[in-house]
Design a protein around this motif. Sequence first.
Motif, short mmCIF file in Angstrom:
data_model
loop_
_atom_site.label_atom_id
_atom_site.label_comp_id
_atom_site.label_asym_id
_atom_site.label_seq_id
_atom_site.Cartn_x
_atom_site.Cartn_y
_atom_site.Cartn_z
N THR A 79 0.84 -1.20 0.00
CA THR A 79 0.00 0.00 0.00
C THR A 79 0.87 1.24 0.00
O THR A 79 1.80 1.36 0.81
N ALA A 80 0.58 2.15 -0.91
CA ALA A 80 1.27 3.45 -0.96
C ALA A 80 0.27 4.54 -0.56
O ALA A 80 -0.84 4.60 -1.12
N THR A 81 0.65 5.38 0.37
CA THR A 81 -0.20 6.48 0.82
C THR A 81 0.51 7.79 0.52
O THR A 81 1.58 8.07 1.09
N GLY A 82 -0.05 8.56 -0.40
CA GLY A 82 0.56 9.81 -0.80
C GLY A 82 -0.25 11.02 -0.35
O GLY A 82 -0.93 10.97 0.68
N ALA A 120 1.63 14.32 -3.82
CA ALA A 120 2.66 13.26 -3.84
C ALA A 120 1.96 12.00 -4.32
O ALA A 120 1.14 11.43 -3.59
N SER A 121 2.24 11.59 -5.54
CA SER A 121 1.47 10.53 -6.17
C SER A 121 1.79 9.15 -5.62
O SER A 121 2.93 8.66 -5.72
N ALA A 122 0.76 8.54 -5.06
CA ALA A 122 0.90 7.16 -4.58
C ALA A 122 1.10 6.22 -5.75
O ALA A 122 1.83 5.22 -5.64
N ILE A 123 0.49 6.52 -6.88
CA ILE A 123 0.63 5.65 -8.06
C ILE A 123 2.06 5.67 -8.58
O ILE A 123 2.66 4.62 -8.88
N THR A 124 2.65 6.87 -8.69
CA THR A 124 4.03 6.97 -9.16
C THR A 124 4.98 6.22 -8.23
O THR A 124 5.85 5.46 -8.67
N ALA A 125 4.80 6.46 -6.92
CA ALA A 125 5.68 5.82 -5.95
C ALA A 125 5.53 4.30 -5.97
O ALA A 125 6.53 3.56 -5.93
N ALA A 183 -2.74 3.94 -3.41
CA ALA A 183 -2.57 2.91 -4.43
C ALA A 183 -2.18 1.61 -3.75
O ALA A 183 -1.50 1.62 -2.71
N THR A 184 -2.62 0.51 -4.31
CA THR A 184 -2.28 -0.81 -3.75
C THR A 184 -1.85 -1.74 -4.87
O THR A 184 -2.27 -1.60 -6.02
N ALA A 185 -1.01 -2.69 -4.52
CA ALA A 185 -0.54 -3.70 -5.47
C ALA A 185 -0.58 -5.07 -4.81
O ALA A 185 -0.26 -5.20 -3.62
N GLY A 186 -0.99 -6.07 -5.56
CA GLY A 186 -0.95 -7.45 -5.10
C GLY A 186 0.22 -8.15 -5.76
O GLY A 186 0.33 -8.17 -6.99
N VAL A 187 1.12 -8.70 -4.95
CA VAL A 187 2.37 -9.26 -5.45
C VAL A 187 2.44 -10.75 -5.12
O VAL A 187 2.30 -11.14 -3.96
N VAL A 190 5.57 9.98 0.33
CA VAL A 190 4.74 8.78 0.15
C VAL A 190 5.20 7.68 1.10
O VAL A 190 6.38 7.37 1.18
N ARG A 191 4.24 7.12 1.83
CA ARG A 191 4.54 6.03 2.77
C ARG A 191 4.21 4.69 2.11
O ARG A 191 3.12 4.49 1.57
N ILE A 192 5.16 3.78 2.15
CA ILE A 192 4.98 2.44 1.60
C ILE A 192 4.85 1.45 2.75
O ILE A 192 5.71 1.39 3.64
N GLU A 193 3.79 0.66 2.73
CA GLU A 193 3.57 -0.37 3.75
C GLU A 193 3.41 -1.72 3.05
O GLU A 193 2.68 -1.83 2.07
#
Length: 404
Positions: A212-215, A228-233, A271-275, A302-305
Amino acid sequence: MTASPAPAPAAAALTTRAQEVSSRIVDDILTLVRQETSSYDLPGLAAGLDLLRELTVQRLGQPDHEHRHPGGECGDTLTLTYAGTGTGAGPGAGHVLLVGHYDTVWPTGTLAGWEQPGASEDGREKLGGPGIFDMKTGLAQGIWALKLARESGAPLPTVTFLFNGDEEIGSLSSRPVIEEAAQKADVTLVLEPTAHGAVKTARKGTGIFQVTATGVEAHAGLAPQDGASAITALSEFVVAAAKVAAPDRGTTINTGLFRGGSAINVVAGQATAGVDIRVSSEAEQARVDEELDAIKVSDPRVRIEIDHAWNRPPMTLNAASAPLLALAREVAREQGRDSLPDTAVGGASDANFVAALGLPVLCGMGAVGDGAHAQGEFIYPDTVPAQTALVAGLVGRLTQPLRD
């Protein structure tokens, strides 16, 4: 370890009988395929499990014990136990667990547009359909295997079927049921498809990570500098994560889902990604954890969790399973096969859970075909009798537990 000294059902008669009823087994396979059971369609899963239970009872009669375990947001898990037969039946007389999932990766509605495959280059017939290879063929073959073993008249172990509806999404609800059932049984056979006829004795461990990216949201036209774009980060993270993969060590990393943003003219705040992560060893698991945590993105706002959700441990041919493989090969030889190869594969299954407990398990006892999770998914129907007879013959050799 030694297996039961009781003779197997006559191999030739068992194989011949499987060939005689092959069309009926294929009919049952197609019946299961026609009921779509997407992992995310709870009504479809409920209907699919009801159909599977009905089919089992039609072929084998009412079970001696059954329990339906509620799956919550996942499909339910059903266990059906048929008591062993013969003078040796009862405690200590052998207990075989047959595991198979009835959920598929295919969204409901896929069946309507499915095109049947043509014959193979050597003229062999193929049958296709959503979930036919992974793994509705294995379900039908497992049911018929017990039916044929019963018809042989030989003494049989107690057999428990475990049907779960969430394997394709990580067995989130069914895992404790599987582990408990495997600990009560002497042997577990998982009815997943074969690897071109080979049983699967090693599988990679899997991780289903959510990142999860929080921008910072801002107007994309009036004040883009305030955002601060969560998608870009998150895009930067995904590219960096892919470089953590080490195929030479058996480690692969795939971002299969990506979602983010609220509107096209808003700098994305979320923004979120499933890996999907596959590893062959616990050492690689630890390395991946460490290196993913070390990834930095260019915008510090941007915070990445990362949710490190390791789903299945790596599976290897443990000491308890080696004699079971040897016994399966003996049965295959008795039935006229030249060999029964085993192999390691990148996919994971519920066998991973059983192997991690140090218990005897063989996986890939089901369909012969190809194309799992792809539109070309198919089986070779001419292999159905041999695969059914193999499971039937193996069950018939397990009237007593494998012992040291």
